[in-house]
Write an enzyme that holds these catalytic residues in place. Structure first.
Site, short mmCIF file in Angstrom:
data_model
loop_
_atom_site.label_atom_id
_atom_site.label_comp_id
_atom_site.label_asym_id
_atom_site.label_seq_id
_atom_site.Cartn_x
_atom_site.Cartn_y
_atom_site.Cartn_z
N ARG A 111 -2.52 17.60 11.89
CA ARG A 111 -1.52 16.82 11.16
C ARG A 111 -1.03 17.46 9.86
NH1 ARG A 111 -6.31 13.76 11.24
NH2 ARG A 111 -7.35 13.51 9.24
N ASP A 112 0.06 16.89 9.37
CA ASP A 112 0.62 17.12 8.03
C ASP A 112 1.23 18.52 7.86
OD1 ASP A 112 -0.71 14.67 7.73
OD2 ASP A 112 -2.42 15.57 6.71
N SER A 139 1.91 12.03 7.45
CA SER A 139 2.47 12.92 6.42
C SER A 139 3.23 14.12 6.97
CB SER A 139 1.36 13.39 5.49
OG SER A 139 0.98 12.30 4.70
N GLN A 180 3.78 7.69 2.03
CA GLN A 180 3.13 6.89 3.05
C GLN A 180 3.06 5.44 2.57
OE1 GLN A 180 1.20 8.24 6.24
NE2 GLN A 180 3.21 9.07 5.81
N GLU A 187 -6.56 18.51 5.94
CA GLU A 187 -5.29 17.80 6.07
C GLU A 187 -4.41 18.10 4.87
OE1 GLU A 187 -6.45 13.67 6.63
OE2 GLU A 187 -7.35 13.56 4.66
N TRP A 200 0.82 -1.23 0.00
CA TRP A 200 0.00 0.00 0.00
C TRP A 200 0.85 1.27 0.00
CZ3 TRP A 200 -5.07 1.72 0.11
CH2 TRP A 200 -5.27 3.03 0.56
N MET A 201 0.43 2.25 -0.82
CA MET A 201 1.03 3.58 -0.78
C MET A 201 -0.09 4.61 -0.79
SD MET A 201 3.46 5.47 -3.62
CE MET A 201 2.25 5.27 -4.93
N ASN A 202 0.05 5.68 0.01
CA ASN A 202 -0.85 6.82 -0.18
C ASN A 202 -0.04 8.11 -0.33
OD1 ASN A 202 -1.05 5.86 2.76
ND2 ASN A 202 -1.99 7.83 3.04
N ASP A 203 -0.19 9.09 0.52
CA ASP A 203 0.31 10.45 0.25
C ASP A 203 1.79 10.53 -0.14
OD1 ASP A 203 -2.01 10.48 1.72
OD2 ASP A 203 -1.26 11.78 3.29
N1 DQQ Z 1 -2.91 10.42 5.06
C1 DQQ Z 1 -1.93 10.44 6.09
C2 DQQ Z 1 -2.29 11.58 6.96
C3 DQQ Z 1 -3.05 12.45 6.05
C4 DQQ Z 1 -3.84 11.49 5.24
C5 DQQ Z 1 -1.90 9.12 6.78
C6 DQQ Z 1 -4.32 12.02 3.94
O1 DQQ Z 1 -1.16 12.20 7.49
O2 DQQ Z 1 -3.80 13.37 6.75
O3 DQQ Z 1 -1.42 8.12 5.95
O4 DQQ Z 1 -4.50 11.03 2.97
#
Ligand code: DQQ
Length: 565
Positions: free
Chosen positions: A170-171, A107, A62, A225, A43-46
């Site tokens: 966050r972020d 993030s 991420q 975020e 898995w990958m996100n931000d």
């Molecule tokens: N994804 C991160 C958070 C952010 C969110 C967690 C946004 O830091 O707020 O993986 O996709």
């Protein structure tokens, strides 16, 4: 553990590991991309901490290293590149191991401090599940790839502020240096349902003080975020370094609006003395978005090499968790885009970075071809699953265009009700990507032109309703208006087509839409690409250029099946 059980445990680990690998090798991977960033597995996100440092571009992201689904306990994946096209995977920059991030390294951003010193500010979820902000620096700044990062022992450097819920903070953005010689950073949150950009200042990047008032807030917009805050030139396409504040720039504030998973942005003026941001327009659900398709948690950075601002974002899957488990991965990054302020100063313009040209081959082109009602023009000589295509249309006699129903002004709704199969007058015309020979499968990216309030209005749609014979996929159709005058301007479309993603740029990058699609018939040798017109009025293709796009070397793990070039 006894010696025997330890041996059995080791055998289990080895066999288990090989079993996973074996599946990965033998799995068909028709949806892995050739030039869109994705990690080798899982898995990958931000995107996080994008930066350029000493000749190398860094992309952190991420990552859940243990599986293809989201997990709270995120790691920071890390890849490096010399050209933003080919990426080499490195060790994780952070794993959730410290009391201040034991429940997740989520993030954050990089900032280059004076003296060319990179520093990361990221959110950790601490042992009490609070979102706190942490600092890290490279262990060896002379390592060209900055492989190892050292977390400051005094973390967290910013605790959850009073009045903010511990899981709503966050972020951090890239920090900017104000005239008073102090750093500023803004961090997303919410207070009483107002989205807020909370502002902090620091002299040393370690001791941070909260400014009483947020940089910006919008009542009722819910949690924000992945904020991004950066200057853009009022004139020209060059990017601007994050700390620049002068009358020749405007400031962009981008917020990831959590309730809708959408990246909205505002254009406005930043007053560093009053510590306030004043936007030109109010934030509403109809506000400007970087992209009107599947696109979230974007992050930009200033590239000093080509003096441009570059944007990347997380592009989620449109298939199910079970599909992600079968594929062994989930999530892409959008292709890097240059971003600048449009001449009209009302919106941004985005365009794929020019480095894509190093992957171009087999150019085909066409000029001045009329597309009559119902015509299809197949674009031959390219690889339809990996292609960069640009097409421009000229329309005449626009006074015959349909009148837009004033009670139906929602572009996404119009696109889904008037999909590519519904004949209009001017439109639908555009491209059919990932099309099977009989068009059972097709992803249509198209335009319609209407009359509205005494002017002409251009609608851009990405219609996924026939993109796959598979059921259980998110086939939402996306749409947005394109701010061009079709009487004066040609209507242009560029699409980056890459196995399971279509990234579309309308009107020279004024309107962008990303779609994820999973064709079953339009695969390998069975996929086609067409220009089409399904409107009663003919449209003229003034120019068409298309290139096959070679496969980039992206986080290649040779043991994993990858998309064919
Ligand atoms: N994804 C991160 C958070 C952010 C969110 C967690 C946004 O830091 O707020 O993986 O996709």
């Amino acid at each position: 553990m006894t010696t025997t059980s330890a041996i059995w445990f080791l055998i289990f680990l080895t066999v288990g590991f090989h079993h996973v690998r074996y599946n990965a090798i033998t799995l068909e991977q028709p949806y892995r991309t050739a030039f869109h960033f994705q990690p080798p597995q899982n898995w990958m996100n931000d995107p996080n901490g994008l930066m350029y440092y000493n000749g190398v571009y860094h992309l952190f992201y991420q990552h859940n290293p243990f599986g293809p689904l989201f997990a709270v306990q995120m790691y920071w994946g890390h890849s490096v590149s010399h050209d933003l096209i080919n990426w080499t995977p490195l060790e994780h920059a952070f794993a959730p191991t410290q009391p201040f991030d034991i429940n997740g390294c989520i993030s954050g951003s990089t900032t280059i401090l004076p003296g060319n010193k990179p520093v990361i500010l990221y959110t950790g979820i601490d042992s009490q599940n609070r979102q706190v902000q942490n600092v890290a620096v490279p262990k060896d700044p002379s390592d060209p790839y900055l492989r190892e990062w050292v977390r400051y022992t005094g973390n967290p450097v910013i605790n959850v502020p009073e009045g903010i819920q511990p899981d709503e903070f966050r972020d951090p953005t890239t920090a900017w240096l104000a005239d008073d010689g102090k750093w500023r950073v803004t961090i997303g949150g919410q207070k009483d349902k107002a989205g807020i950009a909370i502002l902090f200042r620091s002299e040393d990047f370690v001791n941070w003080t909260r400014h009483e008032e947020p940089l910006y807030e919008v009542t009722g917009s819910g949690m924000w975020e992945c904020l991004d805050f950066f200057p853009v030139h009022v004139d020209g396409t060059n990017g601007v370094d994050t700390s620049v504040t002068n009358p020749a720039v405007k400031h962009v504030l981008k917020m990831g609006v959590y309730d809708y998973a959408r990246d909205y942005y505002l254009i406005g003026d930043y007053n560093p003395v009053k510590e306030k941001y004043v936007s030109q327009d109010e934030l509403t659900l109809d506000s400007l978005r970087y992209d009107y398709g599947k696109y979230y948690a974007s992050k930009s950075f200033y590239d000093p090499v080509r003096r441009r601002r570059i944007l990347m974002a997380w592009v989620n899957e449109s298939d199910s968790d079970a599909d992600a488990i079968a594929k062994g991965w989930s999530g892409l990054q959008s292709f890097p885009r240059s971003v600048w302020l449009d001449q009209n100063q009302k919106q941004l313009v985005q365009w794929p970075i020019e480095e894509i040209e190093m992957l171009h081959e087999n150019e085909v082109s066409l000029r001045n071809e009329n597309l009559e009602d119902g015509s299809l023009h197949e674009i031959l000589g390219i690889t339809p699953l990996q292609v960069d295509v640009q097409i421009s249309f000229k329309l005449t006699n626009l006074e015959e265009a349909e009148i837009l129903d004033p009670s139906r002004l929602d572009p996404q709704l119009i696109c889904s009700e008037m999909d590519a199969s519904k004949k209009g007058i001017f439109g639908p015309f555009g491209l059919l990507a990932f099309a099977s020979h009989d068009l059972t499968e097709q992803t249509a990216i198209f335009f319609r032109v209407f009359q509205h309030n005494g002017r002409y209005i251009v609608l851009m749609c990405s219609d996924q309703s026939r993109s796959s014979t598979r059921k259980g996929l998110d086939k939402t159709t996306y749409g947005a208006f394109v701010d061009i005058d079709p009487q004066r301007d040609e209507i242009s479309l560029r699409a980056l087509i890459d196995h399971s993603i279509v990234e579309s740029f309308g009107g020279g990058g004024k309107t962008c839409i990303i779609a994820r699609v999973y064709p079953t018939l339009a695969t390998r040798d069975e996929a086609h690409l067409f220009a089409f017109n399904n409107g009663t009025k003919s449209v003229l293709i003034t120019e068409l250029s298309a290139w096959s796009v070679k496969k980039a070397r992206i986080n290649i793990d040779e043991t994993i099946g990858c998309a064919d070039a």
